[in-house]
Design a protein around this motif. Structure first.
Motif: not given
Length: 232
Positions: A84-91, A112-115, A120-129
């Protein structure tokens, strides 16, 4: 003996999935409630199980989540986040400038890829929370048991396997459409809802409500970080 399995048809507890007799004879256990095999998938090929899971069959989800011990959920989660991060980064790169895809050194220096991975990790954490918070409000008896929380967490991470469908978009480089990405997100949410339905043994409507709340929290988190990015 404490029951540790579930019938994939009626969700009743079972002490075993099959019984081994001498000379390699194996007999599938029959559910005492519905009189059907407790878990027919124990003798199925993994490809068949995967196809049924892709079709979101509740029996396949019960087999994977309740009757098997899979310890790849964290590895799968990390790999999905990387995709998911690579896809966002490529966009992001495609919207800014054209970069030579053979320039591997330049790719390695792209922070930017690490960002994107962090976002993506924070959004997943928000979804789980959001998901667990909604369950805490509506079903405290379930959420107060640590084993239930662990099972639900594993189920949600495993049911996110649909994010791997972005790999074809990466292979095709930038020849993908927003419709394709939207369909992937819809499939992941539907898979998440089916996982919640299996773990909680709830109605489809309640499972969809749980996932919808988690998705809304995820979207709000994404909007907040987008606004922060614009202001900085």
């Amino acid at each position: 003996m404490v029951a540790c399995y579930r019938c994939i048809e009626c969700n009743e507890e079972a002490q075993e999935l099959h019984r081994d007799y001498s000379h390699g004879i194996i007999k599938i256990t029959i559910c005492k409630s519905c009189q059907k095999p407790v878990d027919k998938y124990v003798e199925y090929d993994p490809v068949i199980i995967l196809i049924d899971a892709i079709l979101c069959k509740v029996q396949a989800y019960r087999h994977i989540i309740l009757n098997t011990k899979i310890n790849i959920h964290w590895k799968l989660c990390i790999f999905c986040l990387l995709c998911e991060a690579y896809l966002r980064w490529s966009q992001l790169q495609d919207s800014q400038q054209i970069v030579d895809p053979t320039d591997i050194i330049r790719y390695a220096k792209e922070w930017d890829f690490y960002q994107m991975f962090g976002l993506a990790s924070l959004e997943l954490a928000a979804f789980l929370s959001g998901t667990f918070f909604f369950l805490w409000l509506t079903n405290k008896d379930f959420i107060q048991k640590k084993s239930n929380c662990n099972t639900l967490l594993i189920a949600l991470l495993l049911s996110g396997y649909g994010k791997l469908l972005v790999i074809p978009a990466v292979i095709w480089e930038h020849d993908y459409s927003p419709l394709y990405i939207g369909l992937i997100k819809f499939f992941v949410l539907a898979s998440n809802a089916q996982a919640v339905r299996v773990v909680l043994n709830s109605s489809r409507r309640f499972a969809l409500s749980v996932i919808f709340v988690g998705w809304m929290v995820e979207q709000v988190t994404a909007c907040i970080f987008e606004q922060l990015k614009l202001t900085l």
